[in-house]
Design an enzyme around this catalytic site. Sequence first.
Site, short mmCIF file in Angstrom:
data_model
loop_
_atom_site.label_atom_id
_atom_site.label_comp_id
_atom_site.label_asym_id
_atom_site.label_seq_id
_atom_site.Cartn_x
_atom_site.Cartn_y
_atom_site.Cartn_z
N CYS A 128 0.83 -1.16 0.07
CA CYS A 128 0.14 0.25 0.04
C CYS A 128 0.69 1.28 -0.15
O CYS A 128 1.95 1.28 0.62
CB CYS A 128 -0.81 0.12 1.19
SG CYS A 128 -1.97 -1.40 1.40
N ASN A 190 3.69 -10.32 -3.96
CA ASN A 190 2.66 -9.41 -4.58
C ASN A 190 3.02 -9.18 -5.92
O ASN A 190 3.69 -9.81 -6.59
CB ASN A 190 2.62 -8.25 -3.71
CG ASN A 190 1.26 -7.63 -3.55
OD1 ASN A 190 0.32 -7.85 -4.43
ND2 ASN A 190 0.90 -7.03 -2.16
#
Length: 301
Positions: A128, A190
Amino acid sequence: MNMSVDLCGVTLKNPVMTASGTFGAGEEYSEFVDLNKLGAVVTKGVANVPWEGNPTPRVAEVYGGMLNAIGLQNPGIDLFIERDIPFLKQYDTKIIVNVCGHTTEEYVEVVKRLAEQPVDMLEINISCPNVKEGGIAFGQNPKMVETITREIKKYAAQPVIMKLSPNVTDITEMAKAAEAGGADALSMINTLTGMKIDIHRRNFVLANKTGGMSGPAVHPVAVRMVYQTAQAVQIPIIGMGGIMNAEDAIEMILAGATAISVGTANFTNPKVTEEIVDGIAAYMERYQVKDIKELVGAVHD
C-alpha cells in the site's frame, strides 16, 4: 501420508490457501469449491473504513496473465466483522485476514479490531502507498518494513504474516527487515508493476495507468524470490505468484515455501484450489513422500 503444515503454531490441514483479492471472503466461490478442503482462506484486503478503489477500467488481460488496479476496494472492518467472519466460521478451514492501510495508524486500528475476532492469522499488505511518506509503498523501504512490522506486532493477538512487494532491488533485504521487526511469517510475492497501452486509441488501458501483474508469467520470478528469501530468513514463507496447478505449487514448496497461495488461477478455473490439493497428494503418493515437510526447500544442486 501427512499433508498438514505448521505455520507459526497454526496447523493447516494442507498447504493450499487462496491469495488475497482473488477469492473475496470465499462466499462467491463456495458453490464451486468445498472450502473445508482448503488449508486456509485468505480474505480480500480490509481497511479501517470502506475504500472505493480506483476508477474503471481497472482490469486488463496481458500475455501470460492480467493487470489489475482495483485499488483495494473493500467494505471496511465493520461490515467485514459482521458479515464475512461469520460466513467463514461455518467451514473447517483456517481464516487469514489481509489488512491494508495508508498509514501505520490505519493498519493498527484494523489489527486492534481483529484481536477479539475468531480469526487465525493476519496478513499485512505492505504494498500500500504510505501517504505520510509521499506515496512510496511501505514495502519498498527496509526501515519502513521493520518499523510497521514492529508496530503491528505490539497490538496483534494473532501471528503476523508480512506480504512482500517484489517491486524492489533486493527482496531479501525486505524479508530480513520484516523478520527483524518480529514478523512470524512472510507471504510473497505480491504483483509486479506493469502497464498496457491501447495502440489504436493511444491511451492507457487502465485508468490508473499502471497495475499489478499476476498470472503464469510472473511464476519464475516468484519462485526465484521465494528461494532467495528462504536462504536469508528463518521464518516460514507462503509462496505465491502465477501458481496455476499442482506442479507450480510443488515447485514453490521445493524452493522453500511452507504453504502456497493461489490467486489469478481462481478466475480461469474456480475449482483450481481443490484440484491442487488433490494434485499434491498424487505427487506425494507417486514419489512416496510420507510428510509434506520433506519437500519444503528440498531443491538441490
